[in-house]
Design an enzyme around this catalytic site. Structure first.
Site, mmCIF file in Angstrom:
data_model
loop_
_atom_site.group_PDB
_atom_site.id
_atom_site.type_symbol
_atom_site.label_atom_id
_atom_site.label_comp_id
_atom_site.label_asym_id
_atom_site.label_seq_id
_atom_site.Cartn_x
_atom_site.Cartn_y
_atom_site.Cartn_z
ATOM 1 N N ARG A 51 2.293 -12.232 -0.071
ATOM 2 C CA ARG A 51 0.810 -12.372 0.346
ATOM 3 C C ARG A 51 0.407 -13.770 -0.056
ATOM 4 O O ARG A 51 0.915 -14.277 -0.989
ATOM 5 C CB ARG A 51 -0.111 -11.377 -0.046
ATOM 6 C CG ARG A 51 0.098 -9.840 0.609
ATOM 7 C CD ARG A 51 -0.332 -9.665 1.672
ATOM 8 N NE ARG A 51 -0.064 -8.388 2.594
ATOM 9 C CZ ARG A 51 -0.749 -7.814 3.311
ATOM 10 N NH1 ARG A 51 -1.699 -8.436 3.961
ATOM 11 N NH2 ARG A 51 -0.299 -6.720 4.015
ATOM 12 N N LYS B 164 -9.193 -2.881 1.486
ATOM 13 C CA LYS B 164 -9.044 -1.553 2.369
ATOM 14 C C LYS B 164 -10.183 -0.346 1.883
ATOM 15 O O LYS B 164 -10.545 0.424 2.770
ATOM 16 C CB LYS B 164 -7.626 -1.195 2.863
ATOM 17 C CG LYS B 164 -6.956 -2.337 3.170
ATOM 18 C CD LYS B 164 -7.190 -2.796 4.344
ATOM 19 C CE LYS B 164 -6.183 -3.682 5.123
ATOM 20 N NZ LYS B 164 -6.343 -4.575 5.930
ATOM 21 N N ASP C 126 -9.429 -9.888 9.064
ATOM 22 C CA ASP C 126 -9.088 -8.369 8.953
ATOM 23 C C ASP C 126 -10.056 -7.621 9.171
ATOM 24 O O ASP C 126 -9.891 -6.412 9.559
ATOM 25 C CB ASP C 126 -8.500 -8.563 7.423
ATOM 26 C CG ASP C 126 -7.493 -7.396 7.030
ATOM 27 O OD1 ASP C 126 -6.747 -7.028 8.233
ATOM 28 O OD2 ASP C 126 -7.878 -6.840 6.026
ATOM 29 N N SER D 246 -1.355 -4.272 11.181
ATOM 30 C CA SER D 246 -0.853 -5.126 10.345
ATOM 31 C C SER D 246 0.418 -5.908 10.958
ATOM 32 O O SER D 246 1.273 -5.081 11.476
ATOM 33 C CB SER D 246 -0.439 -4.828 8.813
ATOM 34 O OG SER D 246 -1.482 -4.123 8.130
ATOM 35 N N TYR E 56 -0.820 -3.922 -7.073
ATOM 36 C CA TYR E 56 -0.801 -4.707 -5.716
ATOM 37 C C TYR E 56 -2.061 -4.613 -5.181
ATOM 38 O O TYR E 56 -2.909 -3.593 -5.037
ATOM 39 C CB TYR E 56 0.230 -3.863 -4.955
ATOM 40 C CG TYR E 56 0.182 -4.530 -3.388
ATOM 41 C CD1 TYR E 56 0.577 -5.674 -3.110
ATOM 42 C CD2 TYR E 56 -0.250 -3.551 -2.580
ATOM 43 C CE1 TYR E 56 0.623 -5.905 -1.774
ATOM 44 C CE2 TYR E 56 -0.575 -4.055 -1.355
ATOM 45 C CZ TYR E 56 -0.295 -5.093 -1.029
ATOM 46 O OH TYR E 56 -0.320 -5.802 0.495
ATOM 47 N N ARG F 145 0.722 -1.331 0.061
ATOM 48 C CA ARG F 145 0.091 -0.148 -0.079
ATOM 49 C C ARG F 145 1.103 1.227 -0.052
ATOM 50 O O ARG F 145 2.049 1.448 0.770
ATOM 51 C CB ARG F 145 -0.731 -0.034 1.205
ATOM 52 C CG ARG F 145 -1.919 -0.779 1.047
ATOM 53 C CD ARG F 145 -2.959 -0.686 2.439
ATOM 54 N NE ARG F 145 -2.294 -1.253 3.690
ATOM 55 C CZ ARG F 145 -1.652 -0.363 4.684
ATOM 56 N NH1 ARG F 145 -1.822 1.003 4.518
ATOM 57 N NH2 ARG F 145 -1.103 -0.932 5.695
ATOM 58 N N CYS G 13 0.828 -7.737 13.438
ATOM 59 C CA CYS G 13 0.746 -8.210 14.874
ATOM 60 C C CYS G 13 0.124 -9.181 15.364
ATOM 61 O O CYS G 13 -0.530 -9.383 16.309
ATOM 62 C CB CYS G 13 0.072 -6.858 15.662
ATOM 63 S SG CYS G 13 1.195 -5.391 15.499
ATOM 64 N N HIS H 168 -11.244 -2.266 11.217
ATOM 65 C CA HIS H 168 -9.924 -3.392 10.926
ATOM 66 C C HIS H 168 -9.908 -4.083 12.037
ATOM 67 O O HIS H 168 -8.970 -4.079 12.780
ATOM 68 C CB HIS H 168 -8.726 -2.241 10.898
ATOM 69 C CG HIS H 168 -7.640 -2.927 10.190
ATOM 70 N ND1 HIS H 168 -6.314 -2.225 10.444
ATOM 71 C CD2 HIS H 168 -7.268 -3.908 9.370
ATOM 72 C CE1 HIS H 168 -5.365 -3.225 9.639
ATOM 73 N NE2 HIS H 168 -5.934 -4.065 9.413
#
Length: 622
Positions: A405, A244, A311, A286, A235, A87, A288, A264
């Site tokens: 990913r 998102k 997510d 992200s 991407y 991103r 974590c 989120h």
């Protein structure tokens, strides 16, 4: 200058699949205007079928954009241009009439809570990029539902794109195709336009056969018009516009207007040995451990965790006052590095078929590899890195990109919750905030009440992650794990969260904060994490039922001695794990105050200012 538009592109454009005449006037108009602007050669209206999926994957393989991974069933590897890997927050904007509709006015510098672009500047940017951008390419029409098709909590979008990679990925990540068009009828939808920005014939050669235009990348959201317009990047987060862009930035704005929450957050179901079940939502930045928690294998006998989503959560109070949540997505778009049989066995089982991998390494026996996969290579098997170079453990660079990913269907997860597609959603009884904090922050604490819980979410800080373009290990403010995803002014977002307390009959979830990542002075983790995290969930489960002891501390309720089950864990230093240092928390409160004053400024709700004052007073009494 206005863009040069073709007079009537649809009459000269080949329709490869689908019937334009069967579409609603609003959808036909959106396609026609976009085709006039982008000038594609042909049009393909996606039906979401298996046959279509096979043809799209075959086309991608023919174009050299993906490669079949022979070790698994229907799995594919894409390698992107190394300039198009994450991103791009610096090029992601919200377009509104007034800047303050998008971000609070910071006391100095630029806002860290989103990027605003004026309507005039956006029109210029669009006219510079989009005219003729799809020449020589097919425009795909992707009708998709965020959430189960027909659910009262779901919303529909239509994405136009010139990327078959996006088509293949959106089929995994959303419910897409003919059923969505039937449900849509003549209702409103979110309009999404995406182009990789590489009209044919190419002016420059491609890297890895991956079309993108990084110099001109722009991801724009126009909430007032329910539009998302993305250019230059193939991407995931920039091109799969249901993710998102829609599910958080546009949806959070719709949620504010309609009285619900777009967050989120993972959603999991946890069942105790007696068979009682509760659902929990959790917000972590992200990298974590969000996916790991959502798919946890609990270490405690008799406990079961099931995954609703890893997510994003859309949550709305029902008529009885229960906060109901759906996962608006249909797949997992997970970070590969660090995923292993040890850290997340259920994710490893999920990705063994029907999965698109991006920027992971490839093994010579047709498999995948990344840092932390924890699988020894069979003898004679070699590795090719994400940059398509031979790789060995002695190589200086990682074999997989840190933000590589897997894009995989949620239905394949062995612990997918039976209610994961329930149209009315699952009832949320606890909300967890958390982050990666090596120092100072205890393993778990409970908010004193709803207002304090909103403050805890607003004050979240965590080490930076690979999902965005930030580098290094700086501790960053990431309120609600939403800092890159707010669709409107963060001060107004906080006021919206605070307003939930005043909903008629609202049964508010308890709010907790966790930190699995605290380290001792030698840099070793104090808590084993992974499946052992169920011990913290067990304590929360009991707290929701009014059981398990707590005592008040400066920062929230902490478990009393013996309340957290650590039997069989060996030597866990609970004292250090739960210690609250006055020096650390004075500094933490100063950082929070500075952030609120500089970044949220006049838009900070009074209730949050009061919560910060109370925290400062309690710290002085330590």
């Amino acid at each position: 200058m206005a863009p040069q538009l073709q007079p009537n592109p649809l009459s000269s454009m080949r329709v490869l699949q689908g019937d334009l005449g069967a579409l609603s006037p609003a959808l036909r108009d959106f396609i026609e205007q976009s085709a006039r602007l982008c000038q594609p050669d042909s049009l393909h209206i996606c039906d979401g079928s298996e046959e279509e999926s096979r043809r799209v994957l075959a086309l991608l393989e023919e174009q050299g954009m993906i490669k079949k991974l022979t070790k698994y069933e229907n799995c594919w590897l894409a390698r992107t241009d190394p300039r198009d890997v994450a991103r791009v927050e610096s090029k992601t904007v919200i377009v509104t009439e007034e800047q303050r509709d998008t971000v609070p006015t910071p006391t100095s510098g630029t806002s860290q809570l989103g990027r605003w672009m004026s309507e005039e500047e956006f029109e210029k940017a669009k006219n510079l990029r989009f005219p003729g951008c799809m020449k020589g390419r097919t425009m795909y029409v992707i009708p998709y539902s965020m959430g189960p098709v027909g659910s009262p909590l779901s919303k529909i979008g239509v994405q136009l794109t010139d990327s078959p990679y996006v088509v293949a990925s959106m089929r995994v990540m959303t419910r897409m195709g003919s059923a969505v068009l039937e449900t849509l009828g003549s209702e409103d939808f979110v309009m999404c336009l995406h182009s990789v920005g590489c009209p044919l014939p190419l002016k420059k050669s491609l890297v890895n056969n991956w079309p993108c235009n990084p110099e001109l990348t722009l991801v724009a959201h126009i909430p007032d018009k329910r539009q998302i317009i993305s250019f230059g990047s193939g991407y995931g987060g920039n091109s799969l516009l249901g993710k998102k862009c829609f599910a958080l930035r546009i949806a959070s704005r719709i949620a504010k207007e309609e009285g619900w929450l777009a967050e989120h957050m993972l959603i999991l179901g946890i069942t105790n040995p007696e068979g009682r079940k509760k659902y929990i939502a959790a917000a972590f930045p992200s990298a974590c451990g969000k996916t790991n928690l959502a798919m946890m294998n609990p270490s405690l006998p008799g406990w079961k965790v099931e995954c609703v989503g890893d997510d994003i959560a859309w949550m709305k109070f029902d008529e009885e006052g229960n906060l109901r949540a759906i996962n608006p997505e249909n797949g997992f778009f997970g970070v590969a590095p660090g995923t292993s049989v040890k850290t997340n066995p259920n994710a490893m089982k999920t990705i063994m078929k029907n999965t698109i991998f991006t920027n992971v390494a490839e093994t010579s026996d047709g498999g995948v590899c990344w840092e932390g996969i924890d699988e020894p290579l069979p003898e004679g098997v070699s590795v090719t890195s994400w940059k398509n170079q031979p790789w060995s453990p002695e190589s200086e660079e990682p074999c997989a990109h840190p933000n590589s990913r897997f894009c995989t269907p949620a239905s394949q997860c062995p612990i997918i919750d039976p209610e994961w597609e329930s149209p009315e959603g699952v009832p949320i009884e606890a909300i967890i905030f958390g982050g990666r904090r090596p120092q100072g922050v205890p393993l778990v604490y409970e908010a004193f009440d709803w207002q304090h819980g909103v403050f805890v979410g607003a004050a979240m800080r965590s080490e930076a992650t690979a999902a965005a373009e930030h580098k290094g290990k700086a501790i960053m403010h990431d309120p609600f794990a939403m800092r890159p995803f707010f669709g409107y002014n963060f001060g107004k977002y906080l006021a919206h969260w605070l307003s939930m307390e005043h909903r008629p009959q609202a049964r508010l979830p308890k709010v907790f904060h966790i930190n699995w990542f605290r380290k001792d002075e030698q840099g070793r983790f104090l808590w084993p994490g992974f499946g052992e995290n169920v011990r913290v969930l067990e304590w929360m489960f009991k707290r929701v039922d009014g059981e398990a002891g707590v005592f008040p501390s400066a920062i929230g309720y902490l478990p009393t001695e013996g309340a957290l089950n650590v039997q069989g864990l060996g030597s866990i230093n609970l004292k250090e794990l739960f210690s609250i240092s006055r020096d650390f928390w004075e500094q933490e409160a100063r950082e929070i105050r500075r952030y609120f004053e500089e970044q949220v400024n006049d838009d900070l709700p009074f209730e949050i200012e009061v919560q910060l004052r109370h925290l400062e007073q309690r710290i002085q009494q330590l």
